[in-house]
Design an enzyme around this catalytic site. Structure first.
Site, mmCIF file in Angstrom:
data_model
loop_
_atom_site.group_PDB
_atom_site.id
_atom_site.type_symbol
_atom_site.label_atom_id
_atom_site.label_comp_id
_atom_site.label_asym_id
_atom_site.label_seq_id
_atom_site.Cartn_x
_atom_site.Cartn_y
_atom_site.Cartn_z
ATOM 1 N N THR A 87 38.504 31.592 42.827
ATOM 2 C CA THR A 87 37.837 32.071 41.613
ATOM 3 C C THR A 87 36.484 32.655 41.986
ATOM 4 O O THR A 87 36.049 32.611 43.143
ATOM 5 C CB THR A 87 37.632 30.931 40.608
ATOM 6 O OG1 THR A 87 36.632 30.037 41.131
ATOM 7 C CG2 THR A 87 38.924 30.176 40.360
ATOM 8 N N ASP A 97 28.354 30.800 23.361
ATOM 9 C CA ASP A 97 27.490 30.129 24.325
ATOM 10 C C ASP A 97 27.636 28.638 24.059
ATOM 11 O O ASP A 97 27.113 28.118 23.071
ATOM 12 C CB ASP A 97 26.039 30.569 24.150
ATOM 13 C CG ASP A 97 25.102 29.931 25.182
ATOM 14 O OD1 ASP A 97 25.518 28.976 25.863
ATOM 15 O OD2 ASP A 97 23.947 30.390 25.289
ATOM 16 N N VAL A 98 28.377 27.953 24.933
ATOM 17 C CA VAL A 98 28.706 26.544 24.671
ATOM 18 C C VAL A 98 27.481 25.640 24.689
ATOM 19 O O VAL A 98 27.546 24.489 24.244
ATOM 20 C CB VAL A 98 29.755 26.012 25.671
ATOM 21 C CG1 VAL A 98 31.068 26.749 25.530
ATOM 22 C CG2 VAL A 98 29.229 26.083 27.102
ATOM 23 N N TYR A 127 26.750 20.549 40.420
ATOM 24 C CA TYR A 127 28.133 20.803 40.023
ATOM 25 C C TYR A 127 28.969 19.532 40.037
ATOM 26 O O TYR A 127 29.720 19.262 39.097
ATOM 27 C CB TYR A 127 28.746 21.847 40.952
ATOM 28 C CG TYR A 127 30.124 22.303 40.568
ATOM 29 C CD1 TYR A 127 30.339 23.051 39.405
ATOM 30 C CD2 TYR A 127 31.228 22.007 41.366
ATOM 31 C CE1 TYR A 127 31.607 23.488 39.052
ATOM 32 C CE2 TYR A 127 32.499 22.440 41.024
ATOM 33 C CZ TYR A 127 32.685 23.173 39.869
ATOM 34 O OH TYR A 127 33.942 23.601 39.515
ATOM 35 N N ASN A 185 37.031 24.358 28.998
ATOM 36 C CA ASN A 185 36.958 24.795 30.384
ATOM 37 C C ASN A 185 35.595 25.347 30.794
ATOM 38 O O ASN A 185 35.257 25.336 31.972
ATOM 39 C CB ASN A 185 38.014 25.878 30.618
ATOM 40 C CG ASN A 185 37.813 26.627 31.918
ATOM 41 O OD1 ASN A 185 38.303 26.228 32.963
ATOM 42 N ND2 ASN A 185 37.080 27.737 31.864
#
Length: 261
Positions: A203, A65-66, A167, A92
């Site tokens: 994606t 979990d970044v 985003y 990423n």
């Protein structure tokens, strides 16, 4: 150089964050096919391990979990233990607009309708996550005498597009961070570069129900394969602070070759 070459990255050790789908999975697959050993991550350990098994013996799945410094530390420790070091970090991990507005392409919402929790989740995953993972990896690379960081970014237009909070701003933050990392690493044996697809990609970040006409213009995530393999290869030794658009990689590489003559 072909991304399908099976020995160009023989022995190269890579960590790809968020590597179970989309652009990251395509990059992980290309790296494995080129001979690299790749640790790919997901918040879901089983998903990471299942994806690694699909990619083959050169891949291993790690829970990460970044957003959580403790999880980052444990995952980086695990990657170094499993791979016996790290040559390349592909930063990423991120989540897209679907988490705050599932209809963001057809019904963009103004920034004031975005919830604080939704805003924080995207920023913490993309921007804070990029910082935390790079912060954990770079000192080890400096201590080992070298390494490479590739940060995955997005088009400038996406960063400021109507209805793209949070985003877009998160992507702008990630790109600024990558440029500062490159400046801080100038003169060291660790390089830092930016890679982006060059357009919207097919994606899981694209909403369900998107018109077929629009889907027909989406980039195949495999477009990331050739440039990430090149950036991990001996040919990219010393390449630093570059912003590479995957869609135009062939032209960029040709122009670079002419400039080096």
């Amino acid at each position: 150089m072909s991304a399908s070459s099976t020995d160009v990255l023989d022995g190269t050790r890579v960590l790809v964050t968020g590597g179970t789908s989309g652009l990251a999975r395509a990059m992980a697959q290309a790296l494995v096919q080129a001979g690299a050993r790749v640790a790919l991550t997901s918040r879901d350990a089983q998903r990471a391990q299942a994806t690694a098994a699909e990619l083959g013996a050169g891949a291993v799945g790690i829970e990460l979990d970044v957003r959580d410094p403790g999880s980052v530390s444990a995952a980086v420790d695990r990657a170094y233990a499993v791979l016996d070091g790290l040559d390349l970090l592909v930063n990423n991990a991120g989540i897209g607009m679907r988490t705050v507005n599932p209809r963001f392409l057809t019904d963009p919402q103004p920034f004031w309708d975005v919830t604080p929790a939704g805003f924080r989740d995207v920023l913490e995953t993309k921007a804070t996550g990029t910082f935390l993972v790079a912060r954990a990896v770079v000192p080890r690379m400096l201590g080992a005498g070298g390494g490479r960081i590739v940060t995955i970014s997005m088009n400038d237009q996406t960063m400021t597009r109507r209805g793209f909070v949070p985003y877009g701003p998160s992507g702008a933050a990630v790109e600024a961070l990558a440029r500062v990392m490159a400046a801080d690493l100038a003169g060291t044996a660790v390089t830092s570069n930016i890679l982006l697809p060059g357009g919207a990609s097919a994606t899981g970040m694209i909403p369900d129900g998107t018109a077929d006409e629009l889907r027909g213009h989406l980039l195949d995530p495999a477009v990331m394969g050739a440039p990430i393999v090149w950036l991990a290869s001996p040919d990219a030794a010393g390449v630093h602070d570059e912003r590479i658009v995957a869609r135009d990689f062939g032209e960029w590489l040709a122009a670079r070759g002419k400039n080096d003559v």
